[in-house]
Motif scaffolding. Structure first.
Motif, mmCIF file in Angstrom:
data_model
loop_
_atom_site.group_PDB
_atom_site.id
_atom_site.type_symbol
_atom_site.label_atom_id
_atom_site.label_comp_id
_atom_site.label_asym_id
_atom_site.label_seq_id
_atom_site.Cartn_x
_atom_site.Cartn_y
_atom_site.Cartn_z
ATOM 1 N N VAL A 129 30.526 58.877 -18.124
ATOM 2 C CA VAL A 129 31.245 57.941 -18.982
ATOM 3 C C VAL A 129 30.285 57.433 -20.052
ATOM 4 O O VAL A 129 29.130 57.121 -19.760
ATOM 5 C CB VAL A 129 31.814 56.750 -18.167
ATOM 6 C CG1 VAL A 129 32.474 55.734 -19.090
ATOM 7 C CG2 VAL A 129 32.814 57.240 -17.137
ATOM 8 N N ASP A 130 30.791 57.357 -21.282
ATOM 9 C CA ASP A 130 30.030 56.754 -22.367
ATOM 10 C C ASP A 130 30.426 55.284 -22.461
ATOM 11 O O ASP A 130 31.544 54.955 -22.869
ATOM 12 C CB ASP A 130 30.327 57.461 -23.690
ATOM 13 C CG ASP A 130 29.493 56.902 -24.840
ATOM 14 O OD1 ASP A 130 28.609 56.069 -24.564
ATOM 15 O OD2 ASP A 130 29.751 57.293 -25.992
ATOM 16 N N PRO A 131 29.548 54.366 -22.081
ATOM 17 C CA PRO A 131 29.939 52.946 -22.083
ATOM 18 C C PRO A 131 30.202 52.401 -23.475
ATOM 19 O O PRO A 131 30.837 51.349 -23.611
ATOM 20 C CB PRO A 131 28.732 52.262 -21.419
ATOM 21 C CG PRO A 131 27.599 53.196 -21.638
ATOM 22 C CD PRO A 131 28.183 54.573 -21.611
ATOM 23 N N PRO B 189 22.891 55.660 -6.201
ATOM 24 C CA PRO B 189 22.035 54.541 -6.597
ATOM 25 C C PRO B 189 22.534 53.782 -7.815
ATOM 26 O O PRO B 189 21.902 52.809 -8.222
ATOM 27 C CB PRO B 189 20.695 55.232 -6.893
ATOM 28 C CG PRO B 189 21.075 56.604 -7.346
ATOM 29 C CD PRO B 189 22.313 56.959 -6.571
ATOM 30 N N ASN B 190 23.651 54.199 -8.420
ATOM 31 C CA ASN B 190 24.180 53.538 -9.614
ATOM 32 C C ASN B 190 25.028 52.347 -9.183
ATOM 33 O O ASN B 190 26.176 52.510 -8.773
ATOM 34 C CB ASN B 190 25.025 54.523 -10.433
ATOM 35 C CG ASN B 190 24.279 55.819 -10.703
ATOM 36 O OD1 ASN B 190 23.066 55.822 -10.850
ATOM 37 N ND2 ASN B 190 25.006 56.912 -10.757
ATOM 38 N N ILE B 191 24.463 51.156 -9.294
ATOM 39 C CA ILE B 191 25.096 49.994 -8.673
ATOM 40 C C ILE B 191 26.315 49.495 -9.438
ATOM 41 O O ILE B 191 27.167 48.811 -8.849
ATOM 42 C CB ILE B 191 24.085 48.846 -8.499
ATOM 43 C CG1 ILE B 191 23.583 48.357 -9.856
ATOM 44 C CG2 ILE B 191 22.936 49.277 -7.616
ATOM 45 C CD1 ILE B 191 22.731 47.115 -9.755
ATOM 46 N N VAL B 192 26.443 49.796 -10.751
ATOM 47 C CA VAL B 192 27.600 49.305 -11.496
ATOM 48 C C VAL B 192 28.725 50.330 -11.542
ATOM 49 O O VAL B 192 29.774 50.066 -12.133
ATOM 50 C CB VAL B 192 27.197 48.903 -12.933
ATOM 51 C CG1 VAL B 192 26.217 47.752 -12.917
ATOM 52 C CG2 VAL B 192 26.634 50.083 -13.693
ATOM 53 N N GLN B 193 28.539 51.476 -10.918
ATOM 54 C CA GLN B 193 29.556 52.524 -10.919
ATOM 55 C C GLN B 193 30.488 52.348 -9.731
ATOM 56 O O GLN B 193 30.110 51.817 -8.680
ATOM 57 C CB GLN B 193 28.892 53.896 -10.866
ATOM 58 C CG GLN B 193 29.848 55.066 -10.952
ATOM 59 C CD GLN B 193 29.121 56.391 -11.070
ATOM 60 O OE1 GLN B 193 28.004 56.444 -11.569
ATOM 61 N NE2 GLN B 193 29.745 57.453 -10.587
ATOM 62 N N ASN B 194 31.726 52.787 -9.905
ATOM 63 C CA ASN B 194 32.726 52.673 -8.852
ATOM 64 C C ASN B 194 32.251 53.362 -7.576
ATOM 65 O O ASN B 194 31.695 54.452 -7.614
ATOM 66 C CB ASN B 194 34.038 53.314 -9.318
ATOM 67 C CG ASN B 194 35.098 53.309 -8.243
ATOM 68 O OD1 ASN B 194 35.154 54.216 -7.423
ATOM 69 N ND2 ASN B 194 35.919 52.286 -8.230
#
Length: 342
Positions: free
Chosen positions: A177-179, A280-285
């Motif tokens: 995803v491109d934020p 490890p991506n804490i802001v990802q669903n």
């Protein structure tokens, strides 16, 4: 001629008796004996119950541990029916949620504890203490519902902002995803480790704050007055007296909060979307937790699945026990809570 006066010889001065340490004899009364027996029995009972819990978990987990072997610690998937199960993913997820919770809760708890013990008016202090204690008594399901229906919708913008400006750090990256795309959906930020960590932070912050507040309040009055006498400001006194005095209690309170964060169940279960892969991506669903795994899979588990869940619970029990033991040791060896040295 007068006869010379007779000389009088004075007796030698008596020597001081040698210093002999007095031996004290402890003769406790009946009330002391009863209190000692009750206290000792209570301590032994707590240790016995804790040991029985560990033995029960180990006994029920024996089949799964023997079947999986060391792969139980390295396998990410959770498929007990097919013989492929392990706690690598849920263990990492548990640690990440606890890490996010501690990073948020500790500064909040330190600020609240310092305000209550040092800055709050005396007439408001007891009210604030009662409010903090009341927050610690709120059931975790209430925090979970708050995180699911209120917090999550209002924190998605923060998650997107973190991913936009700090996405170069692997911890804050969102894959695929491109934020910066305004048309990108916000669903990739929901039910994340970050949101679960905020919910857990709200649960553990009152506990950490209560411990730190008690430690800060016991800072020696003589040292406080000495700092003021040397011209220190309020913050200078806190920085040179209160914070060094409470350092051990701050560390111990933080680790006790960490032990609570590791075992949190319902609040995490209601917020995260369980995945069985190390992410490890804490802001990802998506996220995972040992306690949430047990709550999710216990109802429809097979006998082997039950044994595997008991093994996961045993791992969480041992990890929490180690953290709490380290916290207790730090608090016991620290200067916090000692009498004034002034």
């Amino acid at each position: 001629m007068a006869p010379p006066a007779a000389r009088t010889t004075l007796p030698p001065a008596p020597k001081d008796p040698p210093d002999v340490a007095r031996r004290t004899v402890d003769r406790p009364g009946p009330a002391d004996l009863v209190f000692r027996a009750v206290a000792r029995s209570g301590g032994l009972l707590v240790l016995a119950i804790m040991a029985l819990v560990g033995v029960f978990l180990a006994y029920r987990a024996l089949d799964a541990i023997e079947f999986a072997g060391w792969s139980f610690l390295s396998e990410q998937r959770w498929e007990p029916e097919s013989g492929r199960f392990g706690i690598a993913a849920v263990l990492v997820g548990t640690l990440l949620i606890a890490l996010v919770a501690i990073v948020i809760a500790v500064p909040l708890a330190i600020g609240a504890a310092l305000y209550i013990s040092e800055y709050a008016p005396r007439r408001m202090r007891q009210t604030l203490v009662s409010l903090v204690d009341l927050m610690a008594a709120v059931p975790s399901v209430v925090y979970g519902l708050w995180g699911l229906f209120l917090l999550q919708g209002n924190v998605l913008g923060l998650s997107r902002w973190i991913s936009t400006y700090f996405g170069w750090i692997p911890l804050f990256r969102v894959d695929g995803v491109d934020p910066r795309d305004p048309l990108a959906t916000d669903s990739v930020y929901t039910s994340s480790t970050f949101i679960a960590g905020i919910v857990v932070a709200m649960m553990v912050a009152p506990i950490i704050c209560s411990i730190m507040r008690e430690v800060f309040a016991q800072a020696p009055a003589g040292e406080r007055e000495g700092a003021y006498a040397l011209g220190a400001t309020k913050w200078g006194m806190i920085r040179s007296v209160v914070l060094p005095f409470g350092k051990g209690g701050m560390i111990g309170g933080t680790m006790l909060g960490l032990g609570r964060a590791l075992g949190e169940t319902i609040g995490v279960y209601l917020v995260i979307s369980m995945i069985f892969a190390i992410q490890p991506n804490i802001v990802q669903n998506g996220g995972s937790s040992v306690a949430a795994l047990i709550a999710l899979r216990y109802g429809d588990a097979t006998p082997m699945g039950i044994s595997a869940l008991m093994a996961a619970g045993l791992a969480l029990f041992l990890m929490t026990l180690v953290v709490n033991f380290i916290a207790s040791s730090i608090v016991a060896r620290s200067r916090s809570g000692a009498a004034s040295e002034a």
